[in-house]
Design an enzyme around this catalytic site. Structure first.
Site, PDB file in Angstrom:
ATOM      1  N   GLY A  50       0.745  -1.293   0.156  1.00 40.27           N
ATOM      2  CA  GLY A  50       0.085  -0.109   0.085  1.00 40.27           C
ATOM      3  C   GLY A  50       0.760   1.101   0.085  1.00 40.27           C
ATOM      4  O   GLY A  50       0.228   2.331   0.491  1.00 40.27           O
ATOM      5  N   ASN A 100       1.658   2.991  -2.541  1.00 42.86           N
ATOM      6  CA  ASN A 100       0.943   3.934  -3.396  1.00 42.86           C
ATOM      7  C   ASN A 100      -0.217   4.598  -3.097  1.00 42.86           C
ATOM      8  O   ASN A 100      -0.667   5.664  -3.090  1.00 42.86           O
ATOM      9  CB  ASN A 100       0.745   3.152  -4.832  1.00 42.86           C
ATOM     10  CG  ASN A 100       1.909   3.172  -5.724  1.00 42.86           C
ATOM     11  OD1 ASN A 100       2.291   3.963  -6.542  1.00 42.86           O
ATOM     12  ND2 ASN A 100       2.474   1.828  -5.825  1.00 42.86           N
ATOM     13  N   LEU A 152      -3.162  -6.606  -7.489  1.00 46.39           N
ATOM     14  CA  LEU A 152      -2.751  -7.882  -8.445  1.00 46.39           C
ATOM     15  C   LEU A 152      -3.679  -8.656  -8.852  1.00 46.39           C
ATOM     16  O   LEU A 152      -3.528  -9.814  -8.562  1.00 46.39           O
ATOM     17  CB  LEU A 152      -1.460  -8.230  -7.855  1.00 46.39           C
ATOM     18  CG  LEU A 152      -0.310  -7.443  -7.234  1.00 46.39           C
ATOM     19  CD1 LEU A 152       0.761  -7.895  -6.719  1.00 46.39           C
ATOM     20  CD2 LEU A 152       0.049  -6.180  -8.656  1.00 46.39           C
ATOM     21  N   ILE A 157      -8.770  -7.540 -13.722  1.00 47.46           N
ATOM     22  CA  ILE A 157     -10.110  -6.817 -13.431  1.00 47.46           C
ATOM     23  C   ILE A 157     -11.019  -7.458 -14.553  1.00 47.46           C
ATOM     24  O   ILE A 157     -10.876  -7.482 -15.813  1.00 47.46           O
ATOM     25  CB  ILE A 157      -9.937  -5.312 -13.903  1.00 47.46           C
ATOM     26  CG1 ILE A 157      -8.774  -4.653 -13.009  1.00 47.46           C
ATOM     27  CG2 ILE A 157     -11.162  -4.685 -14.016  1.00 47.46           C
ATOM     28  CD1 ILE A 157      -9.426  -4.865 -11.406  1.00 47.46           C
ATOM     29  N   ASN A 189      -4.685   2.492 -13.526  1.00 45.07           N
ATOM     30  CA  ASN A 189      -3.917   1.495 -12.822  1.00 45.07           C
ATOM     31  C   ASN A 189      -2.277   2.024 -12.886  1.00 45.07           C
ATOM     32  O   ASN A 189      -2.104   2.882 -13.746  1.00 45.07           O
ATOM     33  CB  ASN A 189      -3.562   0.307 -13.690  1.00 45.07           C
ATOM     34  CG  ASN A 189      -2.759  -0.726 -12.971  1.00 45.07           C
ATOM     35  OD1 ASN A 189      -3.024  -1.149 -11.707  1.00 45.07           O
ATOM     36  ND2 ASN A 189      -2.073  -1.475 -14.154  1.00 45.07           N
ATOM     37  N   HIS A 200       1.536   0.889 -13.102  1.00 44.79           N
ATOM     38  CA  HIS A 200       2.349  -0.172 -13.649  1.00 44.79           C
ATOM     39  C   HIS A 200       3.777   0.089 -13.642  1.00 44.79           C
ATOM     40  O   HIS A 200       3.979   1.179 -14.053  1.00 44.79           O
ATOM     41  CB  HIS A 200       1.882  -0.797 -14.925  1.00 44.79           C
ATOM     42  CG  HIS A 200       2.923  -2.089 -15.412  1.00 44.79           C
ATOM     43  ND1 HIS A 200       2.411  -3.286 -14.849  1.00 44.79           N
ATOM     44  CD2 HIS A 200       3.841  -2.193 -16.111  1.00 44.79           C
ATOM     45  CE1 HIS A 200       3.191  -4.190 -15.166  1.00 44.79           C
ATOM     46  NE2 HIS A 200       4.144  -3.469 -16.043  1.00 44.79           N
ATOM     47  N   ASP A 243      -2.835  -4.279 -19.114  1.00 41.55           N
ATOM     48  CA  ASP A 243      -2.077  -3.351 -19.327  1.00 41.55           C
ATOM     49  C   ASP A 243      -2.061  -2.547 -20.752  1.00 41.55           C
ATOM     50  O   ASP A 243      -0.841  -2.002 -21.228  1.00 41.55           O
ATOM     51  CB  ASP A 243      -0.361  -3.748 -19.005  1.00 41.55           C
ATOM     52  CG  ASP A 243      -0.140  -4.216 -17.765  1.00 41.55           C
ATOM     53  OD1 ASP A 243      -0.941  -3.848 -16.602  1.00 41.55           O
ATOM     54  OD2 ASP A 243       0.420  -5.204 -17.268  1.00 41.55           O
TER      55      ASP A 243
HETATM   56  C1  GAR Z   1       3.858  -1.302  -7.127  1.00 37.76           C
HETATM   57  O1  GAR Z   1       5.084  -1.470  -7.695  1.00 37.76           O
HETATM   58  C2  GAR Z   1       2.945  -1.472  -8.341  1.00 37.76           C
HETATM   59  O2  GAR Z   1       3.363  -0.749  -9.574  1.00 37.76           O
HETATM   60  C3  GAR Z   1       2.669  -2.862  -8.705  1.00 37.76           C
HETATM   61  O3  GAR Z   1       2.797  -3.443  -7.343  1.00 37.76           O
HETATM   62  C4  GAR Z   1       3.366  -2.649  -6.490  1.00 37.76           C
HETATM   63  C5  GAR Z   1       2.319  -2.583  -5.179  1.00 37.76           C
HETATM   64  O4  GAR Z   1       3.409  -1.900  -4.165  1.00 37.76           O
HETATM   65  N1  GAR Z   1       1.802  -3.144  -9.544  1.00 37.76           N
HETATM   66  C6  GAR Z   1       1.791  -4.019 -10.521  1.00 37.76           C
HETATM   67  O5  GAR Z   1       2.673  -4.858 -10.658  1.00 37.76           O
HETATM   68  C7  GAR Z   1       0.394  -4.029 -11.386  1.00 37.76           C
HETATM   69  N2  GAR Z   1       0.825  -4.662 -12.539  1.00 37.76           N
HETATM   70  P1  GAR Z   1       2.266  -1.045  -3.023  1.00 37.76           P
HETATM   71  O6  GAR Z   1       1.340  -2.065  -2.438  1.00 37.76           O
HETATM   72  O7  GAR Z   1       3.182  -0.811  -2.027  1.00 37.76           O
HETATM   73  O8  GAR Z   1       1.721   0.132  -3.620  1.00 37.76           O
END
Ligand code: GAR
Length: 211
Positions: free
Chosen positions: A12, A14, A91, A94, A108, A110, A151
């Site tokens: 979490g 982000n 992850l 959708i 999203n 990525h 994506d």
């Molecule tokens: C992030 O790096 C995000 O970009 C990636 O998962 C991580 C989650 O971190 N998402 C993907 O790979 C989607 N395809 P977080 O839970 O600390 O935000």
């Protein structure tokens, strides 16, 4: 006011970046009304609680099959009546019904420069492992609208990040988060909240930059 639901699966960070920027008022007139996780007990849920944001868990294990899970997820998102659905490290694929319910209203983040290192199987640390294995000098992150592919939706923002000689996947992941993800995801929300984004012919257009 732009009502936002944030979908998460893990750490979490982000989500935290959005919470922090929303709190300092720099995202405009927005409110994170809800957080939804597919995993119980993850740090993202603690972050939501800390910020006083209602959170729910919709976990595939609690449903008979994928269709039942997808349906529950859609109903849970619908209940929050969002103007914008933000996938912040969510992850889970959708379901098409969700895309159809919120056309051009799901974004999203990525952790690569799409169309490199994306699509099925490219998520989280796996992206950075693939970047290092290929030996590219520059990677980054992308915010895109979600369509029915993986994506493949219209690209809204991208930020490049350098790859260093001694990077491990973990070190590179952290740099991509700090220098790109935590910057462009809040920025994308701010642009949308200010009414500056439209999607036309499969491309995202910011402000008056391309008529
Ligand atoms: C992030 O790096 C995000 O970009 C990636 O998962 C991580 C989650 O971190 N998402 C993907 O790979 C989607 N395809 P977080 O839970 O600390 O935000």
């Amino acid at each position: 006011m732009l009502k936002i639901v944030v979908l998460v699966s893990g750490g979490g960070t982000n989500l935290q970046a959005i919470i922090n920027r929303a709190a300092d008022g720099s995202l405009g007139d927005i409110k994170i009304t809800s957080v939804i996780s597919n995993n119980p007990g993850v740090k993202a849920l603690d972050r939501a609680a800390q910020a006083g944001i209602p959170a729910e868990v919709v976990c595939p294990r609690d449903y008979a099959d994928r269709a039942a899970f997808n349906d529950a997820l859609l109903q849970t998102v619908r209940k929050t009546e969002p103007d914008l659905v933000v996938l912040a490290g969510f992850l889970v694929a959708i379901p098409p019904a969700m895309v159809q319910a919120f056309p051009n209203r799901i974004i999203n983040i990525h952790p690569s420069l799409i169309p490199a290192f994306c699509g099925k199987g490219f998520y989280g640390l796996k992206v950075h492992e693939a970047v290092l294995a290929r030996g590219v000098r520059v990677t980054g992150a992308t915010v895109h609208f979600v369509d029915e592919g993986t994506d493949t939706g219209p690209i809204l923002l991208q930020q490049a990040v350098r790859v260093e000689a001694n990077d491990t996947p973990e070190i590179l992941q952290r740099r991509v988060m700090e220098e790109a993800e935590w910057v462009i995801l809040p920025q994308a929300i701010s642009l949308i909240a200010r009414g500056l984004v439209t999607v036309r012919d499969g491309r995202a257009i910011i402000g008056e930059d391309e008529k």
